[in-house]
Design a protein around this motif. Structure first.
Motif, PDB file in Angstrom:
ATOM      1  N   GLN A 120      18.623   2.099 -28.623  1.00 33.25           N
ATOM      2  CA  GLN A 120      18.210   1.485 -29.873  1.00 33.25           C
ATOM      3  C   GLN A 120      16.907   0.702 -29.761  1.00 33.25           C
ATOM      4  O   GLN A 120      16.146   0.630 -30.734  1.00 33.25           O
ATOM      5  N   ALA A 121      16.648   0.107 -28.596  1.00 31.94           N
ATOM      6  CA  ALA A 121      15.509  -0.792 -28.476  1.00 31.94           C
ATOM      7  C   ALA A 121      14.414  -0.276 -27.556  1.00 31.94           C
ATOM      8  O   ALA A 121      13.410  -0.960 -27.365  1.00 31.94           O
ATOM      9  N   THR A 122      14.598   0.913 -26.997  1.00 35.89           N
ATOM     10  CA  THR A 122      13.581   1.473 -26.105  1.00 35.89           C
ATOM     11  C   THR A 122      13.363   2.959 -26.386  1.00 35.89           C
ATOM     12  O   THR A 122      12.295   3.362 -26.865  1.00 35.89           O
ATOM     13  N   LEU A 123      14.343   3.795 -26.089  1.00 33.32           N
ATOM     14  CA  LEU A 123      14.138   5.239 -26.161  1.00 33.32           C
ATOM     15  C   LEU A 123      13.784   5.714 -27.572  1.00 33.32           C
ATOM     16  O   LEU A 123      12.811   6.462 -27.749  1.00 33.32           O
ATOM     17  N   LEU A 124      14.545   5.291 -28.562  1.00 36.99           N
ATOM     18  CA  LEU A 124      14.287   5.759 -29.927  1.00 36.99           C
ATOM     19  C   LEU A 124      13.000   5.164 -30.515  1.00 36.99           C
ATOM     20  O   LEU A 124      12.202   5.904 -31.111  1.00 36.99           O
ATOM     21  N   PRO A 125      12.739   3.859 -30.373  1.00 35.64           N
ATOM     22  CA  PRO A 125      11.465   3.345 -30.896  1.00 35.64           C
ATOM     23  C   PRO A 125      10.236   3.940 -30.205  1.00 35.64           C
ATOM     24  O   PRO A 125       9.213   4.188 -30.872  1.00 35.64           O
ATOM     25  N   LEU A 126      10.315   4.185 -28.890  1.00 38.31           N
ATOM     26  CA  LEU A 126       9.166   4.793 -28.224  1.00 38.31           C
ATOM     27  C   LEU A 126       8.962   6.227 -28.675  1.00 38.31           C
ATOM     28  O   LEU A 126       7.822   6.705 -28.760  1.00 38.31           O
ATOM     29  N   SER A 127      10.056   6.912 -28.989  1.00 34.56           N
ATOM     30  CA  SER A 127       9.924   8.248 -29.568  1.00 34.56           C
ATOM     31  C   SER A 127       9.253   8.179 -30.939  1.00 34.56           C
ATOM     32  O   SER A 127       8.460   9.059 -31.305  1.00 34.56           O
ATOM     33  N   LEU A 128       9.562   7.117 -31.685  1.00 31.13           N
ATOM     34  CA  LEU A 128       8.911   6.913 -32.984  1.00 31.13           C
ATOM     35  C   LEU A 128       7.406   6.743 -32.813  1.00 31.13           C
ATOM     36  O   LEU A 128       6.613   7.291 -33.590  1.00 31.13           O
ATOM     37  N   LEU A 129       6.998   6.006 -31.792  1.00 35.46           N
ATOM     38  CA  LEU A 129       5.562   5.866 -31.523  1.00 35.46           C
ATOM     39  C   LEU A 129       4.936   7.215 -31.198  1.00 35.46           C
ATOM     40  O   LEU A 129       3.839   7.548 -31.685  1.00 35.46           O
ATOM     41  N   LEU A 271      18.175  11.282 -30.466  1.00 35.27           N
ATOM     42  CA  LEU A 271      18.248  10.698 -29.129  1.00 35.27           C
ATOM     43  C   LEU A 271      18.075  11.760 -28.054  1.00 35.27           C
ATOM     44  O   LEU A 271      17.443  11.502 -27.024  1.00 35.27           O
ATOM     45  N   GLU A 272      18.620  12.947 -28.285  1.00 36.02           N
ATOM     46  CA  GLU A 272      18.407  14.043 -27.331  1.00 36.02           C
ATOM     47  C   GLU A 272      16.910  14.271 -27.135  1.00 36.02           C
ATOM     48  O   GLU A 272      16.427  14.434 -26.008  1.00 36.02           O
ATOM     49  N   ARG A 273      16.169  14.275 -28.227  1.00 28.71           N
ATOM     50  CA  ARG A 273      14.722  14.493 -28.154  1.00 28.71           C
ATOM     51  C   ARG A 273      14.034  13.340 -27.420  1.00 28.71           C
ATOM     52  O   ARG A 273      13.148  13.555 -26.577  1.00 28.71           O
ATOM     53  N   ALA A 274      14.457  12.105 -27.711  1.00 22.46           N
ATOM     54  CA  ALA A 274      13.855  10.941 -27.058  1.00 22.46           C
ATOM     55  C   ALA A 274      14.115  10.955 -25.558  1.00 22.46           C
ATOM     56  O   ALA A 274      13.247  10.593 -24.764  1.00 22.46           O
ATOM     57  N   VAL A 275      15.322  11.382 -25.161  1.00 14.56           N
ATOM     58  CA  VAL A 275      15.660  11.484 -23.735  1.00 14.56           C
ATOM     59  C   VAL A 275      14.753  12.492 -23.039  1.00 14.56           C
ATOM     60  O   VAL A 275      14.261  12.249 -21.926  1.00 14.56           O
ATOM     61  N   ASP A 276      14.509  13.622 -23.684  1.00 14.68           N
ATOM     62  CA  ASP A 276      13.630  14.640 -23.099  1.00 14.68           C
ATOM     63  C   ASP A 276      12.189  14.144 -23.018  1.00 14.68           C
ATOM     64  O   ASP A 276      11.505  14.354 -22.010  1.00 14.68           O
ATOM     65  N   GLU A 277      11.721  13.487 -24.073  1.00 17.80           N
ATOM     66  CA  GLU A 277      10.347  12.978 -24.083  1.00 17.80           C
ATOM     67  C   GLU A 277      10.126  11.962 -22.963  1.00 17.80           C
ATOM     68  O   GLU A 277       9.075  11.964 -22.314  1.00 17.80           O
ATOM     69  N   ALA A 278      11.122  11.113 -22.747  1.00 12.05           N
ATOM     70  CA  ALA A 278      11.000  10.062 -21.726  1.00 12.05           C
ATOM     71  C   ALA A 278      11.322  10.577 -20.328  1.00 12.05           C
ATOM     72  O   ALA A 278      11.085   9.868 -19.342  1.00 12.05           O
TER      73      ALA A 278
END
Length: 294
Positions: A120-129, A271-278
């Protein structure tokens, strides 16, 4: 069979919650017990390895469990989720007097996040960026507050520290934006961490879902969980908990819900997408995040 649940001890209240739920479930005729874990990574391993029957998984733990199970060809079955797990958003906030008025304005500035493994406070917001064309660590400096690593953001200490950094006394310690789940904007406001009217929401993620109760291969055989199984009964009993029950209400309040709902899986794609991006987990569910040691 006895149903053995795994839960992560992110707070002392977890013992109170599951002691109370255990007593209620046993009084309802279900042979039930629980074990506590210090981090989600070990809990997920034990679920997929069959050492526990069901796990109270964070959203990130669900993503890893799904990938590990798929790689091994074993069955996972979602059991239930809370009403408060559905349709959540994360936000990026700035000070009300900030010159930043768009995500693009964050280029060259500092953004604070929660712990490395906080959806909620790292993976998803950084994906938003990233979706706005800003690469974290390159176009935008990221200041991470690693409190409770291994707890997947259930401990919001890092999120709270990120909010505090917006108003740090020293300019060197101050950040330009902070990431958090939207409900914590209100919580931190009540706590005085974010004084009333002091912040504006700069951007928000699409809706996503949070925790899911997950049955593993020890409970769900090759044919899945049938309607007469103890796991199905476990889920039905949880969904039958009545918030009007004076004995259950304090426990449900501690667990942060008014009702348990049927599970759904449509809220995890983001979140799956954010995990892959990170590069947090690989496609087989193995940990690939640099320096992540829960």
């Amino acid at each position: 069979m006895a149903v053995l649940l795994g839960a992560v001890a992110y707070d002392q209240k977890v013992v109170t919650i599951w002691d109370g739920f255990r007593a209620w479930l046993r009084s309802s005729g279900l042979d039930f017990d629980y074990v506590l874990y210090s981090n989600y990574e070990r809990q997920v391993r034990d679920l997929v390895d069959g050492r526990i029957d069901v796990a109270w998984n964070s959203p990130l733990a669900w993503v890893r469990a799904r990938r590990l199970a798929a790689a091994r060809g074993v069955t996972l079955t979602p059991v239930t989720m809370r009403d408060t797990d559905c349709d959540l958003r994360s936000v990026i906030v700035v000070r009300a007097d900030s010159p930043v008025t768009s995500v693009a304005d964050l280029a060259g500035r500092v953004v604070a996040t929660g712990a490395v493994d906080s959806p909620q406070a790292t993976l998803l917001p950084l994906s938003l960026l990233r979706s706005a064309g800003l690469v974290p660590g390159a176009d935008v400096a990221v200041r991470r507050f690693d409190v409770g690593v291994g707890l997947h953001g259930d401990h919001v200490g890092g999120e709270r520290d990120a909010a505090r950094a917006l108003f740090a006394a020293s300019p060197a310690d101050r950040v330009d934006a902070a990431c958090m789940i939207d409900s914590n904007v209100l919580l931190f406001g009540r706590e005085g961490v974010l004084p009333a009217g002091s912040v504006l929401v700069l951007a928000q993620t699409p809706l996503y879902d949070h925790c899911t109760m997950t049955a593993g291969p020890s409970a769900a055989g090759a044919q899945g969980v049938d309607d007469n199984s103890d796991i199905s009964r476990f889920g039905a009993l949880l969904r039958g908990m009545d918030y009007a029950d004076a004995d259950l209400r304090p426990l449900l309040d501690l667990e942060g819900l008014k009702e348990w709902r049927p599970p759904r899986l449509s809220g995890y794609e983001q979140l799956e997408r954010a995990v892959d991006e990170a590069g947090f987990y690989d496609e087989n569910g193995e940990i690939t995040a640099a320096g992540y040691r829960p």
